[in-house]
Design an enzyme around this catalytic site. Structure first.
Site, short mmCIF file in Angstrom:
data_model
loop_
_atom_site.label_atom_id
_atom_site.label_comp_id
_atom_site.label_asym_id
_atom_site.label_seq_id
_atom_site.Cartn_x
_atom_site.Cartn_y
_atom_site.Cartn_z
N HIS A 1 -11.76 -5.23 8.78
CA HIS A 1 -12.52 -5.05 7.53
C HIS A 1 -13.76 -4.21 7.81
O HIS A 1 -14.78 -4.36 7.15
CB HIS A 1 -12.93 -6.40 6.93
CG HIS A 1 -11.78 -7.28 6.53
ND1 HIS A 1 -11.09 -8.03 7.43
CD2 HIS A 1 -11.19 -7.49 5.33
CE1 HIS A 1 -10.12 -8.69 6.80
NE2 HIS A 1 -10.16 -8.38 5.53
N GLU B 1 0.83 -1.21 0.00
CA GLU B 1 0.00 0.00 0.00
C GLU B 1 0.86 1.26 0.00
O GLU B 1 0.52 2.25 -0.65
CB GLU B 1 -0.94 -0.01 1.21
CG GLU B 1 -2.01 -1.09 1.16
CD GLU B 1 -1.50 -2.45 1.59
OE1 GLU B 1 -0.39 -2.53 2.17
OE2 GLU B 1 -2.19 -3.45 1.32
#
Lengths: 445, 419
Positions: B211, B141
């Protein structure tokens, strides 16, 4: 000066690397031009680039003990394991797909929220676990529940975590399924973000080194996939463990896929093994579907780690037979036939079974008995876990800090007030409250 | 001015029965289900029955603030334009397709992008525009963000995806220290306006710690970044195209539970919806309810519960409050946020309730509350109230009692109205 870089079990590499440690397209130079003052790098007058750790540009070799039919390959050293130990290895390898079959279906029925299988990677994980000391500290990624099973974490504990019920000792139902953890089993709790465990393992290794009771006894061992190794944390972890140094064993499961992304799109170089020498780390690549090769490699890697107090890496070449997770359908990006072929031709469990049969340690009857017994064990645990309630609702607010600050205390009390007011008249809450062990009544305790 | 805008926004709410019998039926149906408890299984139940979604072509084309890409803004929006039924991930895909088609420098990249992405937002784009423009990156990322910044610094349009907002933190350094400060530190010589970072955000009911998070608050201090969170497919397409073309780096957070559950008729032409503009979804005069993303629908449900409570809740809702007119505002752009619209509303309603999924401490609500308290201090008749996730991680099995659902929002409204 130059640390040796030899592979006990890897003859070709030993030969290739005996001249110099790595980066060996550069010839072993005794330069008349001397060396750079601080780095001992020989000064040369010929411009030469290099991009290989094998010296001749060939791929880093893969260490193997058993061929696909379970027959020892020529020159391989079969580890001395007893029949009893082999049976234990095999049983744990078989337990993984038994658990996977049932829990995958349980997820499909909506009874648990998520699951990840270990299909295809049984040898890599069980073989590693078998070669470690049971009290070596393991920091895993998420597909290594086999380590816990090897160490005696029970099927009931697996189920409790996946169902998130009040017997979930891994995390009180707070985490998604497969996020196991057990202090007793020296297995640090899984976290979903990738690669975060890798630099942590360097720190764990450092702590072990500083602990007189464990410094000559234990190592830190970190599992990760070839996808996770693209994260910055991988590089940070390798660098720290190598430089400080710390006794940290890097166990890479190269299963070919990071969700949909094949390893061919994950890196251009010769995979993870090529990176080890870049960090000055003893490295070996092993056939991860050969449980004996994994055992030999990890045993020796662990020895090096302990003796040198430095980082060591083992790259286990395997294949993710299952989908990434229950949220994934891998046939959207790879052929069904490719997977079927892998299952048949390169099945780690079959390979080891054939080996055991060749020793007279296993037969068809025992195979059937084992499968049936494991299935019954797993089903029994599943049926039990299914009926258990979740932890107390008050656990929503505990463990954030070691103590409870004012804001969390107020919020806990606020929820208690809301439940008192609406908990029995608002049906979604009323139903949900029943699923908690305390039914929300202990929030004010 | 106000009335027609509202009509176009909320046909089912404000149209008369005579004018739109069909819609009226739908409203009645929905209202009758609203008095039944929604299924315990899903927070998204309120999305399916929402009247905030524009499910007809006519209402879609009358989306307030819509700016057609191919026309003078003054020209009437109704005409031969077509719409297509899309959910939110299809609207993302539609916007990306337009961005790629209209701008040769545009590229789309991230983890697992090429096969369509784990939420299907990039389905077919690699086939349509080629692997050179729509491609997988290695799993990093921080690398994705840094790569996007470099690309954008050369004047290209970089559309990056971080697979989950929970995984944006390795990119935090690149986004906060680099992207946000790129123009400022170079004295205006360099800019990375072409950078857009898309990322799925908020809870889905079964995401657990990693999540489910809503990390927009972490970026509030990063002046130079914009943060946008759409609530629906139409909004998503228009806001995403605005974000992509905005001369500033934008973090575009897509509420992942809405990817499939939010469905609208979406205009197929290119259009934008302006950034830093809040939208009033339901007009009101007694309390301002401010939110963004998924909780928009829980807020809508809470208002319905207040106005027509089911028998089980009725005893808990003072009759005098049931006719209260709650104004629902979708903030849409979180940074820089539409202070004017929010303060204007609160000055009228004298009460403010802010709803977000992120925890209260350090959440965006605190920033808004401080500003509103300063600007409307003498008008306020109740303290600004925040209904948020608790200050705990997003625990899986506890989610239903952690997220700000309609009943907690309802309670917050009641408490604030009766303060």
């Amino acid at each position: 000066m130059l640390r040796s870089f030899s592979f006990k079990h890897s003859l070709p590499l030993t030969r290739v690397c005996s001249k110099s440690r790595a980066h060996s397209t550069l010839p072993s130079v005794s330069s008349s031009l001397g060396t750079l003052p601080t780095t001992q790098s020989p000064v040369v007058s010929k411009l030469s680039f290099f991009n290989s750790v094998t010296g001749d540009g060939s791929k880093i070799p893969t260490y193997r003990v058993l061929d696909g039919l379970g027959v020892p390959v020529e020159g391989a050293e079969v580890p001395e394991i007893s029949e009893q130990f082999a049976r234990r290895l095999y049983e744990k390898m078989q337990l993984l797909p038994t658990l996977d079959n049932i829990l995958y279906n349980v997820q499909r029925q909506g009874k648990i929220s998520f699951y990840m299988t270990s299909y295809g990677e049984e040898a890599a994980v069980i073989g590693s676990a078998a070669a470690l000391a049971d009290d070596d500290e393991v920091l895993a990624q998420y597909r290594e529940s086999g380590v816990l099973l090897w160490r005696g974490f029970t099927i009931d504990s697996i189920m409790a975590q996946c169902f998130g019920n009040h017997e979930d000792t891994s995390g009180k139902g707070r985490q998604m399924p497969v996020h196991f953890g057990s202090k007793q089993h020296h297995f640090h709790t899984i976290s979903s973000p990738l690669a975060t465990q890798i630099p942590q393992a360097a720190g764990v290794g450092f702590a072990l080194k500083r602990d007189p009771a464990r410094s000559s006894k234990n190592i830190a061992c970190v599992f990760f996939g070839e996808g996770a190794a693209s994260e910055g944390d991988f590089h940070a972890g390798m660098l720290l463990a190598s430089t400080l140094p710390t006794p940290t064993l890097f166990l890479a499961r190269n299963n070919g896929f990071a969700i949909s992304t094949p390893s061919s799109q994950q890196f251009y170089g010769d995979s993870l093994s090529a990176r080890g020498p870049g960090y000055g780390i003893d490295t070996v690549r092993v056939d991860g579907n050969d449980v004996l090769a994994v055992m030999n490699a990890v045993t020796d890697a662990r020895r090096r780690c302990l003796e040198s107090g430095r980082a060591v890496m083992v790259e286990m070449m395997t294949y993710r037979v299952g989908h990434h997770s229950t949220s994934d359908d891998s046939f959207a990006y790879r052929g069904r036939q490719e997977v079927e072929n892998k299952k048949k031709i390169d099945n780690p469990i079959t390979r080891f079974r054939l080996f055991m049969e060749s020793r007279g340690w296993w037969n068809e009857t025992e195979e059937e008995e084992l499968k049936s017994r494991l299935k019954q064990d797993v089903l029994k645990a599943f049926k039990r876990a299914e009926t258990l309630k979740k932890a107390d609702l008050k656990e929503l607010f505990t463990d954030v800090y070691a103590e409870e600050p004012w804001n969390i205390k107020e919020q806990r009390e606020e929820l208690a007030g809301l439940l008192k007011k609406y908990g029995q008249v608002w049906e979604p809450w009323r139903d949900e409250l029943k699923s908690f062990k305390d039914e929300g009544k202990k929030l004010l305790d | 001015m106000l009335a027609p805008r509202l009509r176009s926004r909320l046909p089912a709410f404000v149209s008369s029965v005579r004018d739109h019998p069909k819609q009226s039926c739908r409203w009645q149906t929905t209202a009758s289900t609203a008095v039944e408890p929604p299924p315990a299984s899903g927070h998204s139940s309120s999305v399916a029955s929402s009247k905030l979604l524009r499910i007809t072509r006519e209402s879609a084309l009358r989306t307030p603030g819509i700016v057609w890409a191919d026309e003078e803004p003054v020209r009437n929006i109704v005409g031969g334009r077509e719409t297509r039924k899309m959910n939110l991930y299809q609207a993302v895909r539609d916007a990306l397709s337009i961005a790629l088609a209209k701008d040769d420098t545009a590229v789309v990249f991230g983890e697992d992008i090429a096969f369509g992405g784990v939420f299907r937002c990039t389905m077919g784009l690699a086939e349509e525009f080629g692997r050179e423009r729509v491609f997988n990156t290695p799993l990093t990322e921080q690398g994705i963000a840094g790569f996007g910044i470099g690309l954008a610094s050369m004047g290209h349009t970089a559309i990056a995806e971080i697979q989950f907002a929970d995984y944006i933190f390795p990119a935090f350094d690149q986004l906060v220290n680099e992207a946000a400060k790129f123009r400022y530190r170079s004295g205006g010589n360099f800019s990375i306006g072409g950078l857009t970072v898309r990322t799925p955000t908020m809870a889905v009911g079964h995401g657990g710690l990693y999540h489910s998070q809503s990390p927009e608050g972490f970026f509030m201090g990063a002046a130079g970044l914009k943060i946008v969170i759409p609530r629906s497919p139409i909004q998503c397409k228009g806001l995403l195209l605005s974000a992509i073309r905005d001369p500033n780096p934008v973090i575009f957070m897509e509420p992942k539970i809405l990817y499939r559950s939010a469905v609208e008729q979406v205009p197929i032409d290119g259009y934008t919806i302006p950034l830093s503009r809040a939208e009033t979804l339901i007009p009101g005069s007694d309390l301002t309810l401010l939110t963004w993303g998924t909780p928009v629908y829980h807020c809508e449900s809470a208002i319905q519960l207040l106005n027509s409570p089911p028998p089980s809740l009725a005893p808990l809702i003072p009759p005098s409050l049931r006719s209260a007119k709650v104004e629902l505002i979708d903030l849409r752009t979180i940074l820089p946020w539409d202070m004017e619209a929010v303060v204007e509303s609160v000055r009228r309603t004298k009460r403010l309730v802010i709803v977000h999924e992120a925890g209260m401490t350090g959440g965006v609500g605190g920033e808004i509350a401080a500003e509103v308290s300063k600007r409307a201090f003498l008008r306020l008749e109740a303290p600004v109230r925040r209904i948020t996730g608790w200050d705990v991680p997003a625990a899986l099995q506890f989610e239903k009692f952690n997220m700000p659902d309609e009943i907690r929002i309802l309670d917050g409204i009641i408490e604030t109205l009766s303060y």
